[in-house]
Write a protein that holds these residues in place. Structure first.
Motif, short mmCIF file in Angstrom:
data_model
loop_
_atom_site.label_atom_id
_atom_site.label_comp_id
_atom_site.label_asym_id
_atom_site.label_seq_id
_atom_site.Cartn_x
_atom_site.Cartn_y
_atom_site.Cartn_z
N SER A 40 0.83 -1.21 0.00
CA SER A 40 0.00 0.00 0.00
C SER A 40 0.86 1.26 0.00
O SER A 40 0.43 2.32 -0.46
CB SER A 40 -0.98 0.00 1.17
OG SER A 40 -0.33 -0.21 2.39
N ASP A 55 -6.46 4.84 4.31
CA ASP A 55 -5.43 3.81 4.42
C ASP A 55 -5.84 2.87 5.56
O ASP A 55 -5.87 3.28 6.72
CB ASP A 55 -4.10 4.52 4.70
CG ASP A 55 -2.94 3.57 4.92
OD1 ASP A 55 -3.15 2.36 5.01
OD2 ASP A 55 -1.81 4.09 5.01
N TYR A 90 -4.35 -1.51 8.93
CA TYR A 90 -4.47 -2.23 10.21
C TYR A 90 -5.88 -2.72 10.53
O TYR A 90 -6.16 -3.07 11.67
CB TYR A 90 -3.98 -1.33 11.35
CG TYR A 90 -2.52 -0.99 11.19
CD1 TYR A 90 -1.54 -1.91 11.58
CD2 TYR A 90 -2.11 0.19 10.57
CE1 TYR A 90 -0.20 -1.63 11.37
CE2 TYR A 90 -0.78 0.46 10.37
CZ TYR A 90 0.17 -0.45 10.78
OH TYR A 90 1.50 -0.19 10.58
N SER A 107 -3.59 -3.77 2.49
CA SER A 107 -2.32 -4.44 2.37
C SER A 107 -2.40 -5.81 2.99
O SER A 107 -3.13 -6.02 3.95
CB SER A 107 -1.28 -3.60 3.11
OG SER A 107 -0.07 -4.28 3.13
N SER A 148 0.37 -6.92 4.15
CA SER A 148 1.58 -6.84 4.98
C SER A 148 1.34 -7.11 6.45
O SER A 148 1.98 -7.96 7.06
CB SER A 148 2.21 -5.45 4.85
OG SER A 148 2.82 -5.30 3.61
N LYS A 149 0.44 -6.33 7.04
CA LYS A 149 0.27 -6.38 8.48
C LYS A 149 -0.69 -7.50 8.86
O LYS A 149 -0.48 -8.19 9.86
CB LYS A 149 -0.23 -5.02 9.01
CG LYS A 149 0.52 -3.80 8.46
CD LYS A 149 1.93 -3.67 8.96
CE LYS A 149 2.79 -2.68 8.21
NZ LYS A 149 2.36 -1.31 8.00
C1 LIG Z 1 2.81 -0.30 7.18
C2 LIG Z 1 1.94 0.77 6.63
C3 LIG Z 1 1.70 0.88 5.26
C4 LIG Z 1 2.52 0.14 4.24
O1 LIG Z 1 2.23 -1.13 4.07
P1 LIG Z 1 2.76 -1.91 2.81
O2 LIG Z 1 1.52 -2.52 2.25
O3 LIG Z 1 3.73 -2.90 3.35
O4 LIG Z 1 3.38 -0.97 1.85
C5 LIG Z 1 0.80 1.81 4.83
N1 LIG Z 1 0.19 2.64 5.68
C6 LIG Z 1 0.41 2.60 6.99
C7 LIG Z 1 -0.28 3.54 7.87
C8 LIG Z 1 1.31 1.68 7.51
O5 LIG Z 1 1.59 1.69 8.81
#
Ligand SMILES: *Cc1c(COP(=O)(O)O)cnc(C)c1O
Length: 393
Positions: free
Chosen positions: A106, A209, A212, A240, A242-243
């Protein structure tokens, strides 16, 4: 003749130092000095990616069809999995062809979105404190950032009525992030309803965004922006893997929502990158289709860590409440100490890495951030070290 004297572009010169790079340097120096560092700085999950996702990548990597250039916008099967996930999680209906776009994380979407919407001199609103890439992306597009302060008395939600109407009318884009980094604040439906009305009133594209949204506690999933009526008319949501799935290194995320904005972001990306490795997209489908049990187990681990850290901080006199979501604890500094002094003190006296609140914007001064990306033992050790050093809230 010697090295060429390179004249850097203004957009590079105007950048603040990337926050985590500075923290990392401080940390490296401490490690070089032999310290046993407890890293509560960068928000990067320490837990492994769930096994079925890894197995899916291994299988997909063996398929030669996946070795060629992927589709720019993402495989339709991945975008369909995103739409299905949004339906299941948020009861939001998305057209995978026009309202879903794959992203190389993201962060990539945040950085490129202003290129699609911001002309030189245009303004973008963003929360302060906030994720530093909102400002950097706006700067790269030649735009101007206008910061909307988040205050504890408003639950770290922006007070939309306090934004001067002429400032709002000028702005083209508004970056927000809930559950929030760094504050861990959660937005409710009433706030999102107000946000949609605000966007219509001032003709501002909302970029929410939601990195989380799946890291939440006490069995309470937060409301999503795409869940509220009209969200898709005024903006997009960035997401994402990712988290949620411990996949920060994999680089896969997505944007959903307003088809005009999604299309424009896709146009920027088509000219810059060539999509995500298809084997990773296959694994991404597996992730999005995963049953809840592995995610519930991950949430359970963070929740135990949260309880250890927050009760420890409270016992030291810090005024913190347990966060409802995200893996951050946003902590007021002891009286008379600035954020960067607090971070330096914790590193020097306790070998604990934290992030100074002002690194997320001027309104973050007065706070520091700790993450929950280490074991309960290490968090307990951190509290122990603080107690021995006489550090109190
Ligand atoms: C970690 C984070 C992202 C980035 O996540 P990726 O998908 O790994 O690029 C984006 N926005 C916030 C607020 C984050 O903490």
């Amino acid at each position: 003749m010697g090295k060429l004297q390179v004249e850097l572009a203004d957009r590079i010169k105007g950048l603040p130092p990337y926050l985590f790079a500075a923290i990392d340097q401080m940390k490296q120096e401490a490690i070089a000095g032999g310290a046993d560092i407890i890293n509560l700085g960068v928000g990067d999950p320490d837990l492994p990616t769930p096994a079925p996702i890894i197995e899916s990548l291994q299988k997909a990597a063996n398929n030669p069809a996946n070795h060629q250039y992927p589709s720019y916008v993402g495989m339709l099967s991945f975008r369909q999995a995103v739409a299905d996930w949004y339906k299941r999680r948020f009861n939001a209906t998305l057209d995978p062809k026009t309202e879903v776009l794959s992203l190389i994380g993201s962060k990539e979407g945040v950085a490129h979105l202003p290129m699609a919407l911001i002309n030189p001199g245009d303004t973008a609103l963003m929360t302060d404190p906030g994720y530093p890439v909102y400002e950097a992306g706006t700067l790269f597009a030649g735009g101007k950032s206008v910061f909307v302060p988040l205050k504890i008395e408003n639950g770290f939600l922006p007070d939309l009525d306090a934004i001067p109407p002429e400032v709002a009318d000028e702005a083209k884009l508004f970056f927000l992030n809930y559950p929030g980094n760094p504050t861990a604040a959660v937005a409710d439906r009433a706030f999102y309803d107000k946000l949609v009305a605000f966007a219509h009133r001032h003709n501002i594209v909302i970029c929410h965004d939601a990195a989380y949204s799946e890291i939440y506690y006490d069995g309470n999933p937060p409301v999503g922006f795409m869940e509220v009526d009209g969200a898709k008319e005024v903006g997009i949501e960035l997401h994402s893997l990712s988290k949620t799935y411990n996949m920060t290194g994999w680089r896969i995320g997505f944007a959903v929502g307003n088809s005009n904005v999604i299309g424009a972001l896709g146009q920027v990306k088509t000219n810059i990158d060539s999509g995500i490795f298809q084997a990773i997209q296959e694994a991404g489908i597996t992730a999005l289709e995963l049953e809840d049990a592995p995610l519930a187990a991950i949430r359970h681990i963070y929740q135990e860590r949260r309880d250890v850290l927050v009760s420890g901080l409270q016992s030291l006199g810090f005024k913190v409440e347990p966060p409802k979501a995200a893996f951050y604890v946003w902590i007021p500094n002891p009286a008379g100490i600035s954020s960067s002094e607090m971070t330096a003190k914790l590193l020097k006296e306790c070998a604990i890495v934290t992030t100074p609140g002002n690194g997320f914007g001027a309104a973050g001064e007065g706070y520091f951030r700790m993450t929950l990306c280490v074991s309960t033992d290490r968090l307990a050790e951190a509290i122990d070290r603080m107690e021995k050093a006489g550090i109190r809230g």
